[in-house]
Write an enzyme that holds these catalytic residues in place. Structure first.
Site, PDB file in Angstrom:
ATOM      1  N   LYS A 274       0.851  -1.187   0.000  1.00 18.05           N
ATOM      2  CA  LYS A 274       0.000   0.000   0.000  1.00 18.05           C
ATOM      3  C   LYS A 274       0.884   1.234   0.000  1.00 18.05           C
ATOM      4  CE  LYS A 274      -3.649  -2.656   0.640  1.00 18.05           C
ATOM      5  NZ  LYS A 274      -4.773  -2.830  -0.260  1.00 18.05           N
TER       6      LYS A 274
ATOM      7  N   LYS B  85       2.632  -8.781  -1.773  1.00 18.34           N
ATOM      8  CA  LYS B  85       1.742  -8.938  -2.910  1.00 18.34           C
ATOM      9  C   LYS B  85       1.498  -7.629  -3.633  1.00 18.34           C
ATOM     10  CE  LYS B  85      -3.081 -10.078  -3.862  1.00 18.34           C
ATOM     11  NZ  LYS B  85      -3.458  -8.722  -4.267  1.00 18.34           N
TER      12      LYS B  85
ATOM     13  N   ASP C  91      -1.048  -5.361  -5.736  1.00 15.86           N
ATOM     14  CA  ASP C  91      -2.508  -5.329  -5.713  1.00 15.86           C
ATOM     15  C   ASP C  91      -3.035  -5.587  -7.122  1.00 15.86           C
ATOM     16  OD1 ASP C  91      -4.882  -5.346  -4.332  1.00 15.86           O
ATOM     17  OD2 ASP C  91      -4.332  -3.616  -3.134  1.00 15.86           O
ATOM     18  N   GLU C  92      -4.360  -5.774  -7.190  1.00 17.57           N
ATOM     19  CA  GLU C  92      -4.927  -6.241  -8.455  1.00 17.57           C
ATOM     20  C   GLU C  92      -4.730  -5.241  -9.588  1.00 17.57           C
ATOM     21  OE1 GLU C  92      -6.523  -5.019  -5.989  1.00 17.57           O
ATOM     22  OE2 GLU C  92      -8.275  -3.865  -6.587  1.00 17.57           O
TER      23      GLU C  92
ATOM     24  N   HIS D  16      -5.960 -13.216  -7.872  1.00 15.01           N
ATOM     25  CA  HIS D  16      -6.727 -12.197  -7.156  1.00 15.01           C
ATOM     26  C   HIS D  16      -8.114 -12.147  -7.802  1.00 15.01           C
ATOM     27  CE1 HIS D  16      -6.817  -8.293  -4.824  1.00 15.01           C
ATOM     28  NE2 HIS D  16      -7.959  -8.267  -5.507  1.00 15.01           N
TER      29      HIS D  16
ATOM     30  N   LYS E 142     -13.065  -6.895   6.208  1.00 13.82           N
ATOM     31  CA  LYS E 142     -13.909  -5.821   5.687  1.00 13.82           C
ATOM     32  C   LYS E 142     -14.784  -6.261   4.517  1.00 13.82           C
ATOM     33  CE  LYS E 142     -10.534  -4.017   2.341  1.00 13.82           C
ATOM     34  NZ  LYS E 142      -9.709  -2.905   1.880  1.00 13.82           N
TER      35      LYS E 142
END
Lengths: 138, 487
Positions: free
Chosen positions: B179, B205, B207-208, B297, B337
């Site tokens: 992030k 990882k 992200d998508e 993902h 979440k």
């Protein structure tokens, strides 16, 4: 450095009583417990020396602990790990793995960078202790 | 009950007179049909339009997802049409939900091309989902016969071999998504990878939506990430990995990226669900050929999996992906979440990991599903989870899972390494306690508090996120509640 392979390397060293509980867990699952040791802790050294075969027929944690004590006596200056093998179809592999003994001093690994074309780097890990021949590393 | 007037017409002259018949009359509803072991079975949730009876709707679904068109065609008679016709063999009301029915449909195995998810899905979720007499339609579950499964590769690597390659056994693996998702330069991005892996994670990882944007092109990202991976391996003596996202516009681009990742020594690459089933199968073959773990993902799935009345249940997607051959799949967290009812998630995890998954309506599983020795698919729990939930995560999700704490690692008040360490300590102390026979569901918070006495980063993590929960009702839950059994 501290070698953090295994399930419990981020915890304080397990006492013998705690090791025995983990061994009992493995035996209760029907797994075979094994003891292995090495003075070559490279992460891709998959084949540590076996302290005998996996103990398929020892079903009492106390028996395993006696073997561990004997292994420590012979190889107390090296890394020793406890493993459990599951022969169940679909697994047929290791189900438990934690370090129970480590050298007093763990010098760790050098990261060697071979520089190639287009900024490509060929990396290699070399254990500092590994410069010495087996038996004189720790 | 079948009204006699709408029953299957057996007089061939009458059956093949030009014009329109009801789907039932054409033979797509056969309540006496006994599914064969080799049949592909599907259960759909039907919401028929007003005035359309459920048996006719079920027959229509069977027809439209197999051989039928809207009118009678004589060319059926050139074929063994009885054999190719899908058969709706059971229709029952959805418990507690007026206006909805479960329709069970059997398809002969010869309706499908071997080893092709694209072909399977073109029938099962093809035209039929837009069919006007239905208000809504949802594919709830499928039974893929072993005979058909064996035409698929299955996971390129599988849980057991992944663990052997990573040298990690007996505990969930730990990961984190980098992030912010977008905007970091390659150099800064590699820093986050290095810190998180050195601190104690097994994986980081992409992200998508990290592909190759103006702020960071893919080669640059891969090179810096591998520096972080190797530095972390040297400092911990562990094997580390980072999911390099190879998702791109074309297969040629994806192969180029995957080959570069392989040449740099990465153990894992990733793709997004949005690349499509055929591209996923191609990458799974590539991964098997190149000894690479393949992370998937599930970007995009919530557009069709989340609402109960229309779309495709995620348990079916998970099943298709195990057949298609990926090694990791995001499969829900229960406590995080993102959407996830505990029973639904349990059914999905079983679908990914077990060798035989028995019918269990309370987990949303409508059929016995043998897996015919296809490898096990590692579920990934990601999205809004943190160290303070470790006892819940281990209880709900078990041991063979990648737990991904993105914000829960990078957002740690003492830094990224401390965040990773907090997660690893929380995980190890919980696995140790579980193995010792302690009741981690009850004692979990206490076990974490004990470890936090000697681990300051864990203390800080528990203090920072202690009140964070995502307690919303699930939109996708199971329809069958447990019936209390008399003692």
């Amino acid at each position: 450095m501290r070698l953090t392979q295994g399930q419990f390397s981020f915890l304080p060293e397990l006492t013998d009583a705690e090791i025995k509980l983990q061994v009992a867990y493995a035996l209760n699952n029907g797994w075979a417990v094994a003891i292995e040791y090495t003075d070559d802790p490279h992460p891709r050294n998959y084949y540590w020396s076996m302290w005998g075969n996996p103990m398929f027929d020892i079903r009492d944690p106390a028996g395993i602990m006696l073997e561990l004590a004997a292994c420590r006596k012979a190889h107390g200056d090296k890394y020793i790990k406890i493993l459990a093998f599951d022969s169940q179809k679909g697994w047929e592999s290791i189900r438990l793995f934690f370090i129970v003994n480590r050298p007093k001093d763990e010098p760790g690994f050098a990261l060697e960078r071979g520089e190639g074309i287009g900024r490509r780097t060929q990396y290699a890990l070399r254990s500092y202790a590994g410069n010495q021949p087996p038996g004189r590393r720790y | 009950m079948t009204k006699p007037v709408d029953a299957k017409i057996t007089n061939m002259k009458e059956r093949y007179a030009s014009g329109v018949l009801k789907y039932r009359q054409m033979g797509y509803y056969e309540p006496d049909y006994q599914p064969k072991d080799t049949d592909v079975l599907a259960v759909f949730r039907l919401t028929p339009q007003e005035g359309v009876d459920p048996e006719e709707a079920a027959a229509a679904v069977a027809g439209e997802s197999s051989t039928a068109t809207w009118t009678v065609v004589w060319t059926d008679r050139l074929t063994d049409s009885e054999y190719y016709r899908a058969k709706a063999y059971r229709v029952e009301p959805v418990p507690g939900t007026p206006g909805q029915w479960f329709a069970y449909i059997a398809y002969d195995i010869d309706l499908f091309e071997e080893g092709s998810i694209a072909n399977l899905t073109a029938s099962i979720i093809g035209n039929v989902f837009g069919f006007k007499p239905l208000k809504a339609l949802r594919l709830e579950d499928m039974r893929i016969p072993a005979h058909y499964l064996k035409t698929f590769q299955g996971p390129a690597t599988g849980i057991v071999v992944e663990r052997e390659r990573m040298n990690v056994y007996g505990r969930p693996l730990l990961g984190a998504t980098m992030k912010p998702k977008l905007g970091l330069s390659g150099r800064n991005y590699g820093r986050v990878v290095y810190e998180a892996l050195t601190g104690g994670l097994d994986f980081t990882k992409d992200d998508e939506n990290i592909n190759s944007q103006p702020f960071m092109h893919w080669r640059d990202r891969y090179l810096y990430c591998m520096e972080g991976v190797n530095k972390a391996a040297a400092e911990t003596g562990e094997i580390k990995g980072t999911y390099l996202n190879v998702t791109a516009a074309t297969m040629e681009d994806m192969y180029e990226r995957a080959e570069f990742a392989r040449d740099l020594g990465s153990v894992i690459v990733m793709i997004d669900l949005v690349i499509g089933y055929t591209a996923i199968q191609s990458m799974a073959k590539w991964a098997r050929k190149n000894d690479m773990i393949l992370h998937l993902h599930r970007a995009g799935h919530s557009t069709y999996t989340r609402q109960k009345n229309h779309g495709v249940s995620f348990r079916v997607i998970a099943k298709w992906m195990r057949m298609a051959g990926v090694d990791h799949i995001h499969a829900g967290t229960v406590v995080g979440k993102l959407e996830g009812d505990p029973n639904v998630i349990r059914g999905i995890y079983d679908t990914c990991r077990e060798g035989f998954v028995p019918r269990n309506l309370q987990h949303g599983l409508f059929f016995d599903q043998p897996w015919a020795s296809l490898k096990k698919l590692m579920p990934v729990a990601s999205g809004g989870i943190h160290a303070g939930q470790m006892h819940q995560l281990l209880t709900y999700l078990g041991e063979d899972v990648v737990l991904q704490f993105g914000g829960g690692t990078i957002g740690h008040p003492m830094g990224i390494q401390a965040g990773a360490q907090a997660n690893r300590v929380a995980l190890e102390c919980m696995v140790k306690a579980r193995n010792e026979g302690r009741d981690i569901w009850k004692e979990g918070p206490q076990i974490l508090a004990e470890a936090a006495k000697w681990c300051q980063p864990l203390r800080a993590a528990l203090d920072t996120w202690k009140d964070v929960t995502f307690d919303y009702a699930s939109t996708d839950s199971v329809d069958y509640v447990p019936t209390p059994t008399p003692a």
